[in-house]
Design an enzyme around this catalytic site. Structure first.
Site, PDB file in Angstrom:
ATOM      1  N   THR A 274       2.109  57.388  -6.612  1.00  0.00           N
ATOM      2  CA  THR A 274       2.290  58.508  -7.537  1.00  0.00           C
ATOM      3  C   THR A 274       1.121  59.493  -7.460  1.00  0.00           C
ATOM      4  O   THR A 274      -0.009  59.103  -7.117  1.00  0.00           O
ATOM      5  CB  THR A 274       2.394  57.960  -8.981  1.00  0.00           C
ATOM      6  OG1 THR A 274       2.322  59.032  -9.907  1.00  0.00           O
ATOM      7  CG2 THR A 274       1.267  56.981  -9.298  1.00  0.00           C
ATOM      8  N   ASP A 275       1.384  60.741  -7.850  1.00  0.00           N
ATOM      9  CA  ASP A 275       0.300  61.730  -7.927  1.00  0.00           C
ATOM     10  C   ASP A 275      -0.670  61.430  -9.067  1.00  0.00           C
ATOM     11  O   ASP A 275      -1.766  61.992  -9.120  1.00  0.00           O
ATOM     12  CB  ASP A 275       0.859  63.148  -8.056  1.00  0.00           C
ATOM     13  CG  ASP A 275       1.771  63.364  -9.259  1.00  0.00           C
ATOM     14  OD1 ASP A 275       1.994  62.405 -10.039  1.00  0.00           O
ATOM     15  OD2 ASP A 275       2.255  64.501  -9.422  1.00  0.00           O
ATOM     16  N   GLU A 276      -0.269  60.539  -9.983  1.00  0.00           N
ATOM     17  CA  GLU A 276      -1.137  60.247 -11.136  1.00  0.00           C
ATOM     18  C   GLU A 276      -2.436  59.569 -10.737  1.00  0.00           C
ATOM     19  O   GLU A 276      -3.372  59.511 -11.535  1.00  0.00           O
ATOM     20  CB  GLU A 276      -0.403  59.366 -12.151  1.00  0.00           C
ATOM     21  CG  GLU A 276       0.781  60.057 -12.767  1.00  0.00           C
ATOM     22  CD  GLU A 276       1.327  59.293 -13.957  1.00  0.00           C
ATOM     23  OE1 GLU A 276       0.604  58.500 -14.553  1.00  0.00           O
ATOM     24  OE2 GLU A 276       2.497  59.525 -14.276  1.00  0.00           O
TER      25      GLU A 276
ATOM     26  N   TYR B 206      -1.428  52.302 -16.246  1.00  0.00           N
ATOM     27  CA  TYR B 206      -0.420  52.438 -15.172  1.00  0.00           C
ATOM     28  C   TYR B 206      -1.039  53.092 -13.933  1.00  0.00           C
ATOM     29  O   TYR B 206      -0.958  52.545 -12.824  1.00  0.00           O
ATOM     30  CB  TYR B 206       0.774  53.270 -15.669  1.00  0.00           C
ATOM     31  CG  TYR B 206       1.620  53.813 -14.538  1.00  0.00           C
ATOM     32  CD1 TYR B 206       2.362  52.957 -13.721  1.00  0.00           C
ATOM     33  CD2 TYR B 206       1.658  55.185 -14.244  1.00  0.00           C
ATOM     34  CE1 TYR B 206       3.118  53.447 -12.658  1.00  0.00           C
ATOM     35  CE2 TYR B 206       2.409  55.687 -13.196  1.00  0.00           C
ATOM     36  CZ  TYR B 206       3.135  54.810 -12.403  1.00  0.00           C
ATOM     37  OH  TYR B 206       3.869  55.297 -11.347  1.00  0.00           O
TER      38      TYR B 206
ATOM     39  N   LYS C 188      -1.772  51.669 -10.073  1.00  0.00           N
ATOM     40  CA  LYS C 188      -1.200  52.293  -8.871  1.00  0.00           C
ATOM     41  C   LYS C 188      -2.324  52.712  -7.921  1.00  0.00           C
ATOM     42  O   LYS C 188      -2.208  52.541  -6.698  1.00  0.00           O
ATOM     43  CB  LYS C 188      -0.335  53.507  -9.244  1.00  0.00           C
ATOM     44  CG  LYS C 188       0.949  53.187  -9.975  1.00  0.00           C
ATOM     45  CD  LYS C 188       1.907  52.309  -9.186  1.00  0.00           C
ATOM     46  CE  LYS C 188       2.516  52.996  -7.982  1.00  0.00           C
ATOM     47  NZ  LYS C 188       3.556  52.145  -7.331  1.00  0.00           N
TER      48      LYS C 188
HETATM   49  P1  NAD Z   1      11.540  51.937 -12.479  1.00  0.00           P
HETATM   50  O1  NAD Z   1      10.736  51.390 -13.613  1.00  0.00           O
HETATM   51  O2  NAD Z   1      12.775  52.731 -12.776  1.00  0.00           O
HETATM   52  O3  NAD Z   1      11.998  50.742 -11.518  1.00  0.00           O
HETATM   53  C1  NAD Z   1      11.140  49.690 -11.167  1.00  0.00           C
HETATM   54  C2  NAD Z   1      11.996  48.570 -10.553  1.00  0.00           C
HETATM   55  O4  NAD Z   1      11.102  47.535 -10.116  1.00  0.00           O
HETATM   56  C3  NAD Z   1      12.985  47.942 -11.534  1.00  0.00           C
HETATM   57  O5  NAD Z   1      14.245  47.764 -10.916  1.00  0.00           O
HETATM   58  C4  NAD Z   1      12.341  46.592 -11.872  1.00  0.00           C
HETATM   59  O6  NAD Z   1      13.289  45.587 -12.199  1.00  0.00           O
HETATM   60  C5  NAD Z   1      11.607  46.278 -10.575  1.00  0.00           C
HETATM   61  N1  NAD Z   1      10.461  45.378 -10.778  1.00  0.00           N
HETATM   62  C6  NAD Z   1       9.482  45.487 -11.710  1.00  0.00           C
HETATM   63  N2  NAD Z   1       8.608  44.461 -11.596  1.00  0.00           N
HETATM   64  C7  NAD Z   1       9.036  43.695 -10.554  1.00  0.00           C
HETATM   65  C8  NAD Z   1       8.552  42.522  -9.922  1.00  0.00           C
HETATM   66  N3  NAD Z   1       7.432  41.914 -10.355  1.00  0.00           N
HETATM   67  N4  NAD Z   1       9.235  42.030  -8.875  1.00  0.00           N
HETATM   68  C9  NAD Z   1      10.371  42.631  -8.423  1.00  0.00           C
HETATM   69  N5  NAD Z   1      10.880  43.747  -8.982  1.00  0.00           N
HETATM   70  C10 NAD Z   1      10.216  44.277 -10.039  1.00  0.00           C
HETATM   71  O7  NAD Z   1      10.516  52.779 -11.599  1.00  0.00           O
HETATM   72  P2  NAD Z   1      10.717  54.145 -10.784  1.00  0.00           P
HETATM   73  O8  NAD Z   1      10.520  55.279 -11.690  1.00  0.00           O
HETATM   74  O9  NAD Z   1      11.942  54.034  -9.978  1.00  0.00           O
HETATM   75  O10 NAD Z   1       9.439  54.067  -9.820  1.00  0.00           O
HETATM   76  C11 NAD Z   1       9.534  53.423  -8.559  1.00  0.00           C
HETATM   77  C12 NAD Z   1       8.234  53.597  -7.816  1.00  0.00           C
HETATM   78  O11 NAD Z   1       7.972  54.986  -7.630  1.00  0.00           O
HETATM   79  C13 NAD Z   1       7.026  53.032  -8.547  1.00  0.00           C
HETATM   80  O12 NAD Z   1       6.175  52.435  -7.596  1.00  0.00           O
HETATM   81  C14 NAD Z   1       6.381  54.256  -9.170  1.00  0.00           C
HETATM   82  O13 NAD Z   1       4.998  54.066  -9.338  1.00  0.00           O
HETATM   83  C15 NAD Z   1       6.691  55.307  -8.143  1.00  0.00           C
HETATM   84  N6  NAD Z   1       6.756  56.698  -8.612  1.00  0.00           N
HETATM   85  C16 NAD Z   1       7.575  57.033  -9.658  1.00  0.00           C
HETATM   86  C17 NAD Z   1       7.694  58.365 -10.041  1.00  0.00           C
HETATM   87  C18 NAD Z   1       8.621  58.802 -11.146  1.00  0.00           C
HETATM   88  O14 NAD Z   1       8.675  59.973 -11.479  1.00  0.00           O
HETATM   89  N7  NAD Z   1       9.407  57.915 -11.747  1.00  0.00           N
HETATM   90  C19 NAD Z   1       6.942  59.336  -9.382  1.00  0.00           C
HETATM   91  C20 NAD Z   1       6.101  58.955  -8.325  1.00  0.00           C
HETATM   92  C21 NAD Z   1       6.028  57.633  -7.945  1.00  0.00           C
HETATM   93  O1  TDX Z   2       9.584  61.451 -25.363  1.00  0.00           O
HETATM   94  C1  TDX Z   2       8.749  61.948 -24.609  1.00  0.00           C
HETATM   95  N1  TDX Z   2       8.203  63.176 -24.920  1.00  0.00           N
HETATM   96  C2  TDX Z   2       7.282  63.788 -24.128  1.00  0.00           C
HETATM   97  O2  TDX Z   2       6.821  64.892 -24.457  1.00  0.00           O
HETATM   98  C3  TDX Z   2       8.338  61.304 -23.371  1.00  0.00           C
HETATM   99  C4  TDX Z   2       8.913  59.959 -22.996  1.00  0.00           C
HETATM  100  C5  TDX Z   2       7.417  61.943 -22.573  1.00  0.00           C
HETATM  101  N2  TDX Z   2       6.896  63.153 -22.934  1.00  0.00           N
HETATM  102  C6  TDX Z   2       5.953  63.834 -22.017  1.00  0.00           C
HETATM  103  C7  TDX Z   2       4.837  62.995 -21.453  1.00  0.00           C
HETATM  104  C8  TDX Z   2       4.619  63.634 -20.084  1.00  0.00           C
HETATM  105  O3  TDX Z   2       3.767  64.746 -20.175  1.00  0.00           O
HETATM  106  O4  TDX Z   2       6.747  64.230 -20.883  1.00  0.00           O
HETATM  107  C9  TDX Z   2       5.994  64.102 -19.675  1.00  0.00           C
HETATM  108  C10 TDX Z   2       6.714  63.140 -18.737  1.00  0.00           C
HETATM  109  O5  TDX Z   2       6.617  61.846 -19.315  1.00  0.00           O
HETATM  110  P1  TDX Z   2       7.162  60.543 -18.561  1.00  0.00           P
HETATM  111  O6  TDX Z   2       8.615  60.699 -18.269  1.00  0.00           O
HETATM  112  O7  TDX Z   2       6.715  59.358 -19.331  1.00  0.00           O
HETATM  113  O8  TDX Z   2       6.439  60.650 -17.142  1.00  0.00           O
HETATM  114  P2  TDX Z   2       4.872  60.690 -16.702  1.00  0.00           P
HETATM  115  O9  TDX Z   2       4.001  60.031 -17.702  1.00  0.00           O
HETATM  116  O10 TDX Z   2       4.566  62.097 -16.294  1.00  0.00           O
HETATM  117  O11 TDX Z   2       4.952  59.737 -15.394  1.00  0.00           O
HETATM  118  C11 TDX Z   2       6.070  59.861 -14.483  1.00  0.00           C
HETATM  119  O12 TDX Z   2       5.701  60.526 -13.315  1.00  0.00           O
HETATM  120  C12 TDX Z   2       4.778  59.873 -12.470  1.00  0.00           C
HETATM  121  C13 TDX Z   2       6.609  58.458 -14.127  1.00  0.00           C
HETATM  122  O13 TDX Z   2       6.975  57.779 -15.328  1.00  0.00           O
HETATM  123  C14 TDX Z   2       5.593  57.666 -13.350  1.00  0.00           C
HETATM  124  O14 TDX Z   2       6.154  56.428 -12.941  1.00  0.00           O
HETATM  125  C15 TDX Z   2       5.197  58.464 -12.138  1.00  0.00           C
HETATM  126  O15 TDX Z   2       4.160  57.830 -11.463  1.00  0.00           O
END
Ligand code: NAD
Ligand code: TDX
Length: 331
Positions: A120-122, A147, A151
C-alpha cells in the site's frame, strides 16, 4: 500457469482472480482464511476447472509449503487491511501481515517460485494538502498506523529476502481501491450501504483528507503486468491520478444516489488520521507500458453503487456488526 493467490476471497484478491480468469489461461488456487473480511460468494461465478479454493491460514507452514511448491507464481494479497481495526486491536495485523508474509517468503525461498507482494501507499506516511510532491519508489518509509507499520515491515522483509536469499520477488504499493466486492467497513461501501439502509453517511473530522482512488480492475491489470514483465527486486507504485477529498467523494455518492449533497454527519476523527496520499506512477507506466482503463471516477463510482444495490445478499449480513463497531467508537 498455476498461480497461487493468497487472500483471493477478499476485495482486491477476488477482483484479481476475476481479472485472471477473464484475461489469461492461468489456473488459480486461492488460499484464504475466510476471516470476517473474506467472502467465498465473491468467487462463486468462476468455473471450478479454473479455480481451486483452499480454506487455510498463510501462517500454516506445512500448508503454505505444499501450495507454493505446486505453483508457478504466488501473488500475496492476504492481510488484515483496515486501519480502524488496527487501532482497536493490532495483534492480528502482526500475525497475518508480518508472520504470514515471513511464512510465504520462507516457502518461496525453499522452492524458488516467483513471488509478487501486494502493498500500500500508506507505508510512506502522508503528505500535506498543498505539497507539490507525490510518493515515488524512493520516498522514505514513514507509516502512521499499526496497519501501515505492519505493511511497511512486510515490504522490508521482502526486500531483505531478495537481497540476502535471492528470492525472485517484486513489490507493488497501490493507492486506495474502489469497486465491487469491497467490505462495507471501508469508506465508499460504508456510505453507499448507509444510504441504502436509510442511515446517514459518516465523515471523519473535517473530511478534507485526500485519497488517490483507483479501480480494483486497474490495480489487477498492473499486478498482472508486473508479474509477467517486472524486474526482480523492484518496487512499482500503482496509481491512476485519482486524488479527491473524502468530502467530495461523499457528496458525489449522495448526489448519484438522489440525496442532498450535505445529508451526512461529521463524526469523531480517526486518531493519527493521514491527511493525503498521492501516487506518482511514472516508473510503472514508462518501464512496463501500463495505463489505467477506468479514467472517469464518476462513472466507476456509479457502477459501484449499482453493484451494491444489486448485491444486497453479499453485504447485508455484515451491516449490523460493522455499524456496531463504529458506534462504539463514536464514528
Ligand atoms: P480485504 O480485507 O478485503 O481482504 C483480505 C483477505 O485476506 C480476506 O479474504 C481474508 O479472509 C484474507 N486473510 C486475512 N488474514 C488471513 C490469513 N492469516 N491467512 C489467509 N487469508 C487471510 O483486503 P483488501 O482491501 O482486498 O486488500 C488486499 C491487499 O491489498 C492487502 O495486502 C492490502 O494491504 C493491499 N492494499 C489494499 C488497498 C485498498 O484500498 N483496499 C490499497 C492498497 C493495497
Ligand atoms: O466511515 C468512514 N468515514 C470516513 O470519513 C470511513 C470508514 C472512513 N473515512 C475516511 C478515512 C480515510 O481518510 O475515508 C478515508 C478512507 O478510509 P478507508 O476506507 O478506511 O481507507 P484508508 O484508511 O485510506 O486505507 C485504504 O487504502 C489503503 C485501505 O483500507 C487500506 O487497506 C489500503 O492500504
Amino acid at each position: 500457469m498455476e498461480i497461487l493467490v493468497t487472500g483471493g476471497a477478499g476485495f482486491i484478491g477476488s477482483n484479481f482472480v476475476h481479472y485472471l480468469i477473464a484475461n489469461t489461461d492461468a489456473h488459480v488456487t486461492v488460499l484464504d482464511a475466510l476471516t470476517y473480511a473474506g467472502n467465498q460468494k465473491s468467487l462463486a461465478s468462476i468455473a471450478p476447472e479454473r479455480l481451486a479454493f483452499v480454506h487455510g491460514n498463510i501462517c500454516d507452514v506445512d500448508l503454505v509449503n505444499t501450495l507454493v511448491e505446486a505453483s508457478d507464481a504466488v501473488v500475496h494479497f492476504a492481510a488484515e487491511s483496515h486501519n480502524d481495526n488496527s487501532l482497536a486491536n493490532p495483534r492480528p495485523f502482526i500475525d497475518t501481515n508480518l508472520v504470514g508474509t515471513y511464512t510465504l517468503l520462507e516457502a518461496v525461498r525453499r522452492s524458488g517460485v516467483r513471488y509478487h507482494h501486494i502493498s500500500t501507499d500508506e507505508v510512506y506516511g502522508d503528505l500535506e494538502l498543498d505539497d507539490p510532491q507525490r510518493f515515488t519508489e524512493t520516498t522514505p518509509y514513514n507509516p502512521s498506523s499499526p496497519y501501515s507499520a505492519t505493511k511497511a515491515g512486510s515490504d522490508l522483509l521482502v526486500r531483505a529476502w531478495v537481497r540476502s536469499f535471492g528470492v525472485r520477488a517484486t513489490i507493488s504499493n497501490c493507492s486506495n481501491n474502489y469497486g465491487p466486492y469491497q467490505h462495507i467497513e471501508k469508506f465508499i461501501p460504508r456510505q453507499i450501504t448507509n444510504v441504502i439502509c436509510g442511515l446517514r453517511p459518516k465523515l471523519y473530522g473535517s473530511g478534507q483528507n485526500v485519497r488517490d482512488w483507483i479501480h480494483a480492475t486497474d490495480h489487477s491489470s498492473a499486478v498482472w503486468q508486473i508479474l509477467q514483465n517486472g524486474r526482480i527486486g523492484e518496487t512499482y507504485l500503482i496509481g491512476a491520478d485519482g486524488e479527491m477529498s473524502n468530502r467530495a467523494v461523499l457528496s458525489l455518492i449522495l448526489t448519484l444516489m438522489g440525496q442532498p449533497a450535505d445529508a451526512f454527519d461529521h463524526v469523531s476523527d480517526r486518531p493519527g488520521h493521514d491527511m493525503r496520499y498521492a501516487i506518482d506512477s511514472r516508473h510503472l507506466r514508462t518501464q512496463l507500458g501500463w495505463a489505467p482503463s477506468f479514467s472517469d471516477f464518476q462513472s466507476g463510482l456509479a457502477a459501484t453503487i449499482e453493484w451494491y444495490r444489486d448485491n444486497e445478499d453479499w453485504w447485508r449480513s455484515a451491516k449490523q456488526a460493522t455499524e456496531a463497531f463504529y458506534a462504539a467508537r463514536g464514528q
